[in-house]
Design an enzyme around this catalytic site. Structure first.
Site, PDB file in Angstrom:
ATOM      1  N   LYS A  18       0.838  -1.187   0.000  1.00  0.00           N
ATOM      2  CA  LYS A  18       0.000   0.000   0.000  1.00  0.00           C
ATOM      3  C   LYS A  18       0.877   1.242   0.000  1.00  0.00           C
ATOM      4  O   LYS A  18       1.986   1.166   0.531  1.00  0.00           O
ATOM      5  CB  LYS A  18      -0.979   0.014   1.181  1.00  0.00           C
ATOM      6  CG  LYS A  18      -0.392  -0.234   2.580  1.00  0.00           C
ATOM      7  CD  LYS A  18       0.685   0.600   3.189  1.00  0.00           C
ATOM      8  CE  LYS A  18       0.678   2.069   3.259  1.00  0.00           C
ATOM      9  NZ  LYS A  18       1.926   2.641   3.853  1.00  0.00           N
ATOM     10  N   TYR A  40      -4.461   4.492   6.056  1.00  0.00           N
ATOM     11  CA  TYR A  40      -4.949   3.571   7.093  1.00  0.00           C
ATOM     12  C   TYR A  40      -6.288   4.039   7.653  1.00  0.00           C
ATOM     13  O   TYR A  40      -7.169   3.241   7.959  1.00  0.00           O
ATOM     14  CB  TYR A  40      -3.928   3.441   8.231  1.00  0.00           C
ATOM     15  CG  TYR A  40      -2.759   2.557   7.890  1.00  0.00           C
ATOM     16  CD1 TYR A  40      -2.857   1.173   7.970  1.00  0.00           C
ATOM     17  CD2 TYR A  40      -1.558   3.103   7.462  1.00  0.00           C
ATOM     18  CE1 TYR A  40      -1.787   0.362   7.650  1.00  0.00           C
ATOM     19  CE2 TYR A  40      -0.480   2.294   7.143  1.00  0.00           C
ATOM     20  CZ  TYR A  40      -0.601   0.924   7.236  1.00  0.00           C
ATOM     21  OH  TYR A  40       0.462   0.111   6.911  1.00  0.00           O
TER      22      TYR A  40
HETATM   23  P1  NDP Z   1      12.535   1.884   1.834  1.00  0.00           P
HETATM   24  O1  NDP Z   1      13.071   3.161   1.288  1.00  0.00           O
HETATM   25  O2  NDP Z   1      13.054   1.418   3.132  1.00  0.00           O
HETATM   26  O3  NDP Z   1      12.808   0.703   0.781  1.00  0.00           O
HETATM   27  C1  NDP Z   1      12.413   0.812  -0.560  1.00  0.00           C
HETATM   28  C2  NDP Z   1      13.336  -0.056  -1.410  1.00  0.00           C
HETATM   29  O4  NDP Z   1      12.876   0.016  -2.751  1.00  0.00           O
HETATM   30  C3  NDP Z   1      14.772   0.397  -1.442  1.00  0.00           C
HETATM   31  O5  NDP Z   1      15.546  -0.075  -0.372  1.00  0.00           O
HETATM   32  C4  NDP Z   1      15.258  -0.143  -2.774  1.00  0.00           C
HETATM   33  O6  NDP Z   1      15.595  -1.517  -2.595  1.00  0.00           O
HETATM   34  C5  NDP Z   1      13.993  -0.139  -3.622  1.00  0.00           C
HETATM   35  N1  NDP Z   1      13.995   0.950  -4.613  1.00  0.00           N
HETATM   36  C6  NDP Z   1      13.898   0.789  -5.938  1.00  0.00           C
HETATM   37  N2  NDP Z   1      13.951   1.959  -6.566  1.00  0.00           N
HETATM   38  C7  NDP Z   1      14.082   2.905  -5.629  1.00  0.00           C
HETATM   39  C8  NDP Z   1      14.203   4.322  -5.678  1.00  0.00           C
HETATM   40  N3  NDP Z   1      14.171   4.995  -6.819  1.00  0.00           N
HETATM   41  N4  NDP Z   1      14.313   4.985  -4.514  1.00  0.00           N
HETATM   42  C9  NDP Z   1      14.330   4.328  -3.338  1.00  0.00           C
HETATM   43  N5  NDP Z   1      14.226   2.980  -3.244  1.00  0.00           N
HETATM   44  C10 NDP Z   1      14.121   2.276  -4.381  1.00  0.00           C
HETATM   45  O7  NDP Z   1      10.959   2.013   1.859  1.00  0.00           O
HETATM   46  P2  NDP Z   1       9.931   1.117   2.681  1.00  0.00           P
HETATM   47  O8  NDP Z   1      10.410  -0.285   2.684  1.00  0.00           O
HETATM   48  O9  NDP Z   1       9.654   1.757   3.963  1.00  0.00           O
HETATM   49  O10 NDP Z   1       8.601   1.252   1.792  1.00  0.00           O
HETATM   50  C11 NDP Z   1       8.420   0.527   0.592  1.00  0.00           C
HETATM   51  C12 NDP Z   1       6.916   0.347   0.332  1.00  0.00           C
HETATM   52  O11 NDP Z   1       6.340  -0.381   1.406  1.00  0.00           O
HETATM   53  C13 NDP Z   1       6.124   1.640   0.227  1.00  0.00           C
HETATM   54  O12 NDP Z   1       5.143   1.513  -0.766  1.00  0.00           O
HETATM   55  C14 NDP Z   1       5.471   1.791   1.582  1.00  0.00           C
HETATM   56  O13 NDP Z   1       4.263   2.519   1.556  1.00  0.00           O
HETATM   57  C15 NDP Z   1       5.244   0.342   1.955  1.00  0.00           C
HETATM   58  N6  NDP Z   1       5.221   0.127   3.406  1.00  0.00           N
HETATM   59  C16 NDP Z   1       4.189  -0.579   3.955  1.00  0.00           C
HETATM   60  C17 NDP Z   1       4.125  -0.808   5.305  1.00  0.00           C
HETATM   61  C18 NDP Z   1       3.029  -1.615   5.882  1.00  0.00           C
HETATM   62  O14 NDP Z   1       2.928  -1.686   7.102  1.00  0.00           O
HETATM   63  N7  NDP Z   1       2.206  -2.273   5.076  1.00  0.00           N
HETATM   64  C19 NDP Z   1       5.144  -0.261   6.206  1.00  0.00           C
HETATM   65  C20 NDP Z   1       6.226   0.424   5.531  1.00  0.00           C
HETATM   66  C21 NDP Z   1       6.236   0.609   4.174  1.00  0.00           C
HETATM   67  P3  NDP Z   1      16.808  -2.186  -3.405  1.00  0.00           P
HETATM   68  O15 NDP Z   1      18.036  -1.465  -2.909  1.00  0.00           O
HETATM   69  O16 NDP Z   1      16.747  -3.598  -3.013  1.00  0.00           O
HETATM   70  O17 NDP Z   1      16.547  -1.953  -4.860  1.00  0.00           O
END
Ligand code: NDP
Length: 368
Positions: free
Chosen positions: A136, A221
């Protein structure tokens, strides 16, 4: 063991009358002893903070297993290979992951990247013939969300959105009570969702990658909660935006939005979405014959809450473990959670987000 049995018994009794909607086994898949059915083999795309949390939680799953990764960061891939035993042949990057179509050892890809990438990446996964699980918000607007739904239908794969609360035991109990009429007719919902966001350079504050500010991330949420707590779809929204820091929260990145939603029965919801205040994770719903209060209501848990009948005592189980086991059951056995987690559910939320942004901009009451 005793408490698990008590809860199972409670759930079995409470399930009477809604047998189609909820199968208690999905809640307890993580604690079942011997499971010999099919295993959902999942590749995670985006090895960031939430992807890491999901991977950890999946170690306790009985029906789902992390078997692959898609990442732009080779050092993370290496670390995940070592930690989770992911074979080299199941590792991809953002350029070559379409080749996953030739990999018979992966059933589904869980897209956990920034919001603005979800649509394009999910459609590519669907075209590769794999089920899509997407975080989401499913996309940055309803139009993108609908494209994802259409692409998954065309490819004959499932599209599921990471609505972990739809599997959370206390939330499930409240929804069950509402469906069973134990609150009487719902009248009012209040949702408060927010936290103070840090680093101004993160993607969450970059319109292209996030699609918006607090609303996309956390306000959603309260939108989703209003819908499952009241059990109706809104027919109008109004919204007011306040911005105290236009440097950090640039054009198109909402800092704080208060919004209201009206429902066909006459029930109303009043909600707050913000990146500027802490301690906001609270749901309250009052109805003709009762009420429920949950605080915290959507964090990683334990969720706490009470109703007019007393404290909610269902156990805390890691949300992402329940979610992934539940999704495996949905994919393999068509066992539906108490409220849907499919792409259509995601589009409903995105349509409301679109309307809230429009209402905040124009000051108009927007019909849905
Ligand atoms: P992060 O920034 O921690 O991680 C995102 C990952 O996406 C990066 O580490 C990277 O992984 C990859 N990525 C690919 N392209 C990009 C870019 N251009 N910029 C940054 N990152 C990129 O974010 P979150 O993990 O916190 O959030 C990711 C998703 O999860 C969002 O949609 C958020 O809304 C959702 N979320 C949902 C939660 C829930 O409780 N359901 C809680 C937290 C987040 P790599 O280095 O491996 O390519």
């Amino acid at each position: 063991m005793g408490s698990r049995r008590n809860f199972l018994e409670k759930l079995t009794v409470s399930a009477i009358g809604i047998p189609l909607l909820y199968n208690s086994t999905s809640l307890f898949a993580a604690t079942e002893s011997a499971y010999e059915g099919p295993m959902l083999r999942v590749a995670i795309m985006g090895l960031g903070s939430y992807g890491t949390r999901v991977a950890e939680a999946m170690q306790s799953c009985k029906r789902a297993k992390l078997v692959g990764v898609i990442s732009g960061t080779p050092s993370k891939v290496e670390a995940w290979q070592a930690k989770y035993g992911v074979p080299k042949k199941n590792c991809y990057n953002y350029e070559n992951f379409d080749k996953i179509k030739d990999n018979p050892d992966i059933d589904a890809v869980y897209v956990i990247t920034p919001n603005g990438l979800h649509c394009e990446q999910s459609i590519r996964v669907a075209k590769a013939g794999k089920h899509v699980i997407c975080e989401k918000p499913m996309a940055i607007n309803a139009e993108e969300g609908q494209k994802m739904v259409d692409a998954c239908k065309a490819a004959n794969v499932k599209l599921l959105i990471g609505y972990r609360m739809h599997f959370e035991p206390k939330t499930v109990e409240v929804i069950r009570m509402r469906k069973a009429g134990e609150f009487g007719k719902p009248k009012f919902f209040q949702g408060l969702s927010g936290f103070v966001i840090g680093d101004p350079s993160q993607w969450r504050l970059n319109k292209k990658l996030s699609g918006g500010g607090a609303m996309m991330d956390i306000g959603i949420y309260s939108i989703n909660g209003a819908r499952y707590m009241l059990g109706e779809e809104p027919i109008w929204v109004t919204a007011q935006e306040t911005k105290t820091d236009p440097v950090k929260f640039k054009e198109g990145i909402d800092e704080t939005i208060q919004f209201q939603m009206g429902f066909p029965s006459g029930a109303v919801a009043s909600c707050l979405s913000t990146y500027a205040m802490n301690n906001l994770d609270r749901f309250f719903m009052t109805a003709e014959d009762g009420y429920v209060e949950m605080w915290p209501s959507t964090g990683y848990g334990p969720i706490e809450g009470s109703t007019h009948k007393g404290k909610l005592t269902q156990p805390h189980i890691t949300h992402q473990t329940l979610q992934m086991d539940g999704m495996a059951q949905l994919i393999f056995e068509n066992v539906q959670p108490i409220v849907p987690v499919d792409g259509e559910e995601g589009v409903k939320d995105m349509k409301i987000v679109d309307a809230i942004f429009k209402a905040a901009k124009t000051g108009d009451k927007i019909a849905l």
